[in-house]
Scaffold this motif. Structure first.
Motif, PDB file in Angstrom:
ATOM      1  N   LEU A 253       0.850  -1.178   0.000  1.00 46.57           N
ATOM      2  CA  LEU A 253       0.000   0.000   0.000  1.00 46.57           C
ATOM      3  C   LEU A 253       0.889   1.232   0.000  1.00 46.57           C
ATOM      4  N   PRO A 254       0.333   2.374  -0.291  1.00 41.72           N
ATOM      5  CA  PRO A 254       1.191   3.555  -0.408  1.00 41.72           C
ATOM      6  C   PRO A 254       2.052   3.857   0.811  1.00 41.72           C
ATOM      7  N   ASP A 255       1.613   3.480   1.987  1.00 43.50           N
ATOM      8  CA  ASP A 255       2.496   3.718   3.120  1.00 43.50           C
ATOM      9  C   ASP A 255       3.179   2.430   3.562  1.00 43.50           C
TER      10      ASP A 255
ATOM     11  N   ASN B  60      11.519   8.821   4.185  1.00 45.29           N
ATOM     12  CA  ASN B  60      10.098   8.645   4.480  1.00 45.29           C
ATOM     13  C   ASN B  60       9.560   7.270   4.150  1.00 45.29           C
ATOM     14  N   ILE B  61      10.406   6.342   3.834  1.00 43.42           N
ATOM     15  CA  ILE B  61       9.947   4.977   3.609  1.00 43.42           C
ATOM     16  C   ILE B  61      10.390   4.153   4.813  1.00 43.42           C
TER      17      ILE B  61
END
Lengths: 220, 758
Positions: free
Chosen positions: A60-62, A135-136
């Motif tokens: 998912l995007p996060d 941020n990942i």
């Protein structure tokens, strides 16, 4: 007849919205390459490999980037004493990461586009190292070969099912609907509660979200 | 709760059992929610071949029987056996690394994966939630799920399922409405009662050996609880076109439309397999079984420009999607700002690219691992034959060439975090000034609202001709109040014209209110409103939002926010000058006229509800005024009293000057009708062209019984309403609640910002 087709188109659009893009894949791949470079430079006895949903492209995007670390040497000892090896290798990697941070902050290494934040060691059933790079979220576990094999299995299943990656697309949809409902519900809970009260106040019947508000009360 | 791998195993089983009928992710989700909400996690181990019953000492004999039945009903052939076997082969290649439990069996030469997995089931560690790992037979994927969480799990699935069914039901209603407007025969519309959700349609569909000719649904004991089987009765007016999204009896029939022609094309689009293409006989009956699994991919999702986020999705994913969209962290790993997504949106949706984006690289990782192992073995003296290794190495090199990672492109570099919001200082100042001016305006507006004179005296307007100083004073006060209201209205109009500025300030400051969401929402609202009665709905939406805002204690000054949002809602989209040809132009000449109307009704209704809420202190307040626009030179003023039977709502007086163009006379009547939902009868006194056209209206709604026996539970209301009206109100509730959520989120984020700033 009921227009299911437009609904399905909408859902397809939504899946396209949340599914990995080339850019996000590239971003994760770069982070992986960065880690690989680090490990290859500083501790040569370790091998780092991607696993997890970021590898099977069903994140998912996060979603986090999952990596596993495998020791190149002394495999028999590993199998016999997995816990010790695990802690040692992860500790090694931890020191590598902190070293990297200090190098960057002191300006010794320039042109480094990767920012490592929040390095932490999670003392769960499977020990893991967690940090955020650009941020990942990155999770590094030790010696979870079965993870890679499981992903291999998923790839095979996806190939058998076919139909334009139907399996992976459905997986994304199911994940969205299931997982995120259990996380981070504080704002949502507030909103839902307010809706529910308003609806009671106004006496509307057939409220679309059903008893979601009550469920959130239970959850909190 | 469940790990992502566990979920993928659950989905894999669904594909194993029902895979022939699955064509679309939505079907899979529907099936997933329906199947696993009743799944007996504690007594059955989920394997790829179906749930396996586990007999423990605490299980009674009757439970054993039902458990066995369940097992028998959902067992299936394992179509992914080949995948499992390759996985086992990989394990035997990687044996040095692993502590794989089936390794002993493998080493003994037992390469039959099916036998292996069945045998190892006896060693399966039982927990509360039991899922067998298809790659490791003694690995329980539900290991970390405690017993307490299982009801929560099934409950969340149940909620999701209900939401889905609601969506389908609403689609069905929309369809009914379409048919109704097509036939122009309103008497045939069934009297609408509050629908029971379609529970457990699925159990019928799951009943495996169905006869397709026999359409009569049979109850089944699949879920173990027959009382939950609420099958639609034949008296149900919706029975002939029940929108069950059951993929089961025959998937293609789902898309069967009214005409057979459409049905055939629908089937073709889903079953264009090579065998069908070779078959020249195109007149296959529509109830043919769904195509075999080897169908080439046909359901490549068509890209829709407007339909990325539709409200249906908001209901399907009530928590998750809102989280994504409203918190603005969609693709936060990629984009410095959510706004960039808009630019990406147009470019990214080619289906080939999405296919590429889904290609996994588990194989390359495995090959890396093998490569490392082989290299090491080559370095060390080994006894095995070198030919195999060289072949392997060659293979690996080839595959590495294929899956070699592209050189880093400088254009797609991940931007460093410090440069995310470069110009942050200036727009904040602009925004703050605008906000404070709005707020101050609102405070003044609130005060002036309170200063509105006692409307009881205004009711007796005919006595105003007498030169009583008190009534003169009243008149003056009234003038003043009207002027103030006009001022407020002007200001709000100007602020609505400044929405462009504000939106751009949102863009640059990165306010958490997601612009993309607003655009989508505006688009959607417009589409919806064009489907329904556009101006009528606008009025009602406005009144609803105003009322909701005034009743909510969360917003101390509701006007500015609501007006701002409303201006977003009503004003026409900016860059859509090339209008869509197929759509009708809304009445009233577009956004601006309607915007005025909305603001009128909003001001009016907010003032009334404000007064009615302060009724407790002032007992003599019986009537409030709804003030429209009265131009200074005008004398002729119409009054519309709305008598209310509700005690807490006063009688409303609507004063309307002729300068207000409500579009149509009937429109205004409709507005009163819809706006007076808590009012059982409405009267309006109206003169048009000198004729008296006063009328008593029976509004759409009337509350016949309302009992609070059940603690004020809303299902205790008995509403008599027309079918049309229910549709309208449902959409209105959705719109207004969405706005409320937006509002709350903006407010809370602002509060958060202030707290962090402090």
């Amino acid at each position: 007849m009921v227009d299911f087709q437009s609904l399905e188109e909408e859902v397809s659009g939504f899946v396209q919205l949340i599914q990995p893009t080339k850019q996000s894949n590239d971003a994760r791949r770069k982070v992986y390459e960065y880690f690989k470079g680090l490990v290859d430079q500083r501790c040569k006895e370790l091998l780092i490999l991607p696993t997890g949903s970021s590898c099977s492209r069903t994140y998912l995007p996060d979603g986090d980037l999952d990596l596993i670390v495998v020791s190149r040497n002394s495999q028999s000892e590993e199998v016999s004493q997995p816990q010790q090896q695990q802690l040692l290798s992860l500790g090694r990697l931890f020191s590598v990461l902190t070293e990297e941070i200090s190098l960057k902050e002191n300006g010794i290494v320039e042109n480094n586009r990767f920012t490592i934040r929040n390095v932490e060691f999670v003392n769960a059933r499977t020990k893991l190292l967690h940090c955020r790079v650009n941020n990942i979220g990155v999770d590094i576990t030790f010696h979870q070969i079965s993870g890679i094999v499981a992903l291999y299995f998923i790839e095979k299943v996806n190939k058998i099912v076919g139909r334009a990656n139907l399996f992976k697309r459905s997986l994304l949809l199911v994940k969205v609907s299931n997982f995120l409902s259990s996380r981070r519900i504080s704002t949502d809970a507030l909103v839902e509660l307010v809706f529910e009260r308003k609806c009671d106040l106004w006496g509307w019947a057939g409220y679309p979200w059903g008893e979601g508000g009550h469920a959130f009360v239970l959850c909190r | 709760m469940l790990s992502s791998y566990a979920v993928s195993v659950l989905v894999t089983y669904l594909f194993n059992k029902f895979g022939k009928d699955l064509q679309h992710p939505l079907q899979v989700l529907h099936l997933f929610l329906h199947f696993y909400q009743f799944y007996p996690w504690e007594t059955h181990v989920l394997t790829l071949e179906g749930p396996k019953f586990i007999q423990t000492s605490s299980v009674s004999s009757s439970q054993v029987n039902t458990g066995r039945e369940y097992e028998k009903q959902f067992s299936c052939d394992n179509r992914f056996l080949s995948a499992q076997e390759t996985v086992l082969r990989k394990y035997s290649e990687l044996q040095v690394y692993t502590t794989f439990s089936g390794l002993e069996g493998l080493m003994k030469g037992q390469s039959d994966a099916k036998r292996l997995f069945q045998d190892m089931l006896s060693k399966f560690p039982l927990r509360a939630c039991n899922i067998q790992d298809p790659t490791d037979p003694t690995n329980n994927l539900g290991y970390s799920v405690p017993r307490n969480n299982l009801p929560v799990l099934s409950r969340s699935m149940m909620i999701g399922y209900q939401a889905m069914e609601n969506v389908f039901f609403r689609l069905h209603q929309v369809d009914l409405l379409r048919q109704q407007s097509f036939h122009q025969d309103r008497r045939k519309v069934p009297q609408f009662t509050i629908p029971q959700p379609f529970t457990n349609q699925f159990s019928v569909a799951l009943n495996g050996k169905k006869s397709q000719k026999n359409q009569e649904p049979r109850p089944s004991s699949v879920t173990g609880d027959p009382s939950t089987c609420l099958l639609p009765s034949h008296n149900n007016p919706f029975q002939p076109i029940v929108p069950v999204y059951s993929i089961f009896p025959s998937a293609p029939n789902l898309y069967s439309n009214k005409s057979d022609q459409v049905r055939e094309t629908g089937i073709k689009s889903y079953s264009r397999s090579p065998s069908v293409d070779n078959d020249t006989n195109s007149s296959t009956p529509p109830s043919t079984p769904s195509p075999p699994l080897t169908v080439p991919p046909l359901t490549v999702p068509r890209t829709h420009q407007d339909s990325h986020l539709s409200p249906f999705l908001f209901e399907l994913f009530p928590n998750s999607l809102r989280k994504y969209v409203l918190s603005g962290n969609l693709r936060s790993d990629l984009l410095d700002h959510p706004l960039q997504f808009i630019q990406h949106k147009s470019t990214r949706v080619s289906s080939e690219e999405s296919m590429v984006a889904l290609e996994g690289d588990a194989e390359s990782a495995l090959n890396d691992l093998l490569h490392a192992q082989i290299q090491k073995e080559v370095e060390l003296p080994s006894t095995e034959s070198k030919e195999v290794k060289t072949v392997l190495v060659n293979e690996i090199k080839a595959s590495e060439d294929i899956t070699s990672l592209a050189p880093p492109d400088s254009r797609h570099e991940v931007a460093s975090p410090p440069s995310i919001y470069p110009q942050i200082s200036e727009p904040i100042a602009i925004k703050d000034s605008g906000l404070t001016s709005e707020l101050s305006l609102d405070r003044s507006g609130v005060k002036q609202d309170v200063d509105i004179p006692n409307p009881v005296k205004l009711k007796n307007r005919k006595k105003r001709s007498s030169t009583d100083p008190a009534t003169m004073k009243n008149l003056l006060l009234q003038r003043e109040a009207q002027q103030n209201l006009n001022k407020i209205k002007e200001n709000t109009l100007t602020t609505s014209r400044e929405t462009d500025v504000q939106l751009s300030s949102w863009e640059t400051t990165g306010e958490p209110l997601n612009r993309r969401f607003l655009e989508e929402l505006c688009d959607w609202v417009e589409r919806q409103l064009r489907v329904y009665y556009y101006p009528l709905l606008i009025c009602f939406v406005a009144s609803m939002i105003a009322a909701v805002l005034c009743f909510s204690s969360l917003t101390p000054s509701p006007h500015s926010q609501s007006l701002h949002l409303l201006s977003l809602l009503v004003s026409p989209p900016k860059n859509k000058s090339n209008g869509q040809p197929g759509e009708p132009i809304p009445q009233g000449g577009g956004g601006n006229v309607l915007l005025e109307e909305v603001i009128h009704s909003l001001i009016a209704l907010s003032s009334t509800s404000r007064l009615s809420s302060t009724q407790a202190s002032e007992e003599d307040v019986e009537a409030t005024r709804i003030i429209g626009e009265v131009k200074p030179g005008e004398e002729e003023v119409n009054e519309v009293p709305l008598k209310s039977t509700e005690t807490h709502l006063a009688t409303h007086w609507v004063q309307v000057g002729d300068s207000i163009t409500f579009g149509d006379f009937t429109l205004f009547a409709d507005y009163i009708e819809t706006g007076s939902y808590p009012i059982s009868t409405a009267q309006y006194l109206w003169t048009k062209d000198g004729r008296n056209v006063s009328k008593t209206i029976q509004p759409f709604f009337s509350i016949e019984e309302s009992s609070f026996v059940d603690g004020g539970h809303y299902r205790c209301y008995k509403l008599l309403s027309s079918h049309q009206m229910l549709l309208l109100t449902e959409s209105i509730v959705r719109i207004s609640s969405k706005f409320l959520s937006l509002l709350l989120l903006t407010l809370s984020s602002r509060l958060d910002d202030r707290e962090t700033a402090d």
